[in-house]
Design an enzyme around this catalytic site. Sequence first.
Site, PDB file in Angstrom:
ATOM      1  N   GLU A   1      30.027 -15.936 -15.940  1.00 18.13           N
ATOM      2  CA  GLU A   1      29.014 -15.068 -16.551  1.00 18.13           C
ATOM      3  C   GLU A   1      28.153 -15.796 -17.584  1.00 18.13           C
ATOM      4  O   GLU A   1      26.942 -15.535 -17.690  1.00 18.13           O
ATOM      5  CB  GLU A   1      29.685 -13.846 -17.193  1.00 18.13           C
ATOM      6  CG  GLU A   1      30.184 -12.805 -16.212  1.00 18.13           C
ATOM      7  CD  GLU A   1      31.539 -13.128 -15.606  1.00 18.13           C
ATOM      8  OE1 GLU A   1      32.080 -12.294 -14.871  1.00 18.13           O
ATOM      9  OE2 GLU A   1      32.074 -14.241 -15.861  1.00 18.13           O
TER      10      GLU A   1
ATOM     11  N   GLU B   1      38.549  -9.660 -13.175  1.00 18.35           N
ATOM     12  CA  GLU B   1      38.710  -8.396 -13.890  1.00 18.35           C
ATOM     13  C   GLU B   1      39.533  -7.413 -13.057  1.00 18.35           C
ATOM     14  O   GLU B   1      40.402  -6.701 -13.583  1.00 18.35           O
ATOM     15  CB  GLU B   1      37.347  -7.812 -14.235  1.00 18.35           C
ATOM     16  CG  GLU B   1      36.578  -8.637 -15.255  1.00 18.35           C
ATOM     17  CD  GLU B   1      35.234  -8.029 -15.617  1.00 18.35           C
ATOM     18  OE1 GLU B   1      35.069  -7.629 -16.776  1.00 18.35           O
ATOM     19  OE2 GLU B   1      34.362  -7.965 -14.718  1.00 18.35           O
TER      20      GLU B   1
END
Length: 257
Positions: free
Chosen positions: A131, A111
């Site tokens: 995740e 990210e």
Amino acid sequence: MTYPDLSLERQDDIAIVRLERAAKRNALNDGLILALRDTFQNLPEGVRAVVVDGAGEHFCAGLDLSELTERDAGQGLMHSRMWHQALDGLQFGPVPVVAALHGAVVGGGLELACACHIRVADSTTFYALPEGSRGIFVGGGGSVRIPKLVGVARMTDMMMTGRVYKAEEGERAGFAQYLVPAGQATAKAVELARRIAGNAPLTNYALMHALPRIAEQPADHGLFTEALMAGIAQNAPAAKERLRDFLEGRAAKVSRD
């Protein structure tokens, strides 16, 4: 202001911002996210491009799960928004940002990398979004930025299956624009940052702020925004000087070399 897990090195008109948690594979805790936010809000005067890299063997292995605490829905929302504010400060800050990637570029590290404008990866780099297997969801802007680079289907696959992309296939997929031998990502990123710093500042600003917004606008809106930015950029003194240099033979022409 100095931060225990983040350093800033000034090199003329560029700065190198380095994650300094090598023992934790530069995992991102709240302190480091806030340090990134504050650093990009307060860059030294005269800096015209920034390189972001990570100390040690890895760029960033993502969220520091050892510091993850239980939050209710409202607290989780605000925590995610804190990340958004910090990484927006890179993407929509005052100057272009080049990421120098090596080793792990995982979860929140990916990210962070995707909030930069240009990504240089060396051959040790690998990308992952674990995740899904950890029962959480991206919260640092990944669901917006990553599909713009590699597509929704590829991101879905990575999160559902834990797929890992190595450096070469990651470059082909679009995670990085440059691929260099091991240990050379920072040097290449600095080279690019110096080249970028030599551009007209207003043109760099338009590329950072206008171009991604134009890409999301309906065609007629985008064309109008483009016309506005073209008019503003070409009126800047630096642009007029560069155009005179080209017309009078003082600027190099584009070549294939």
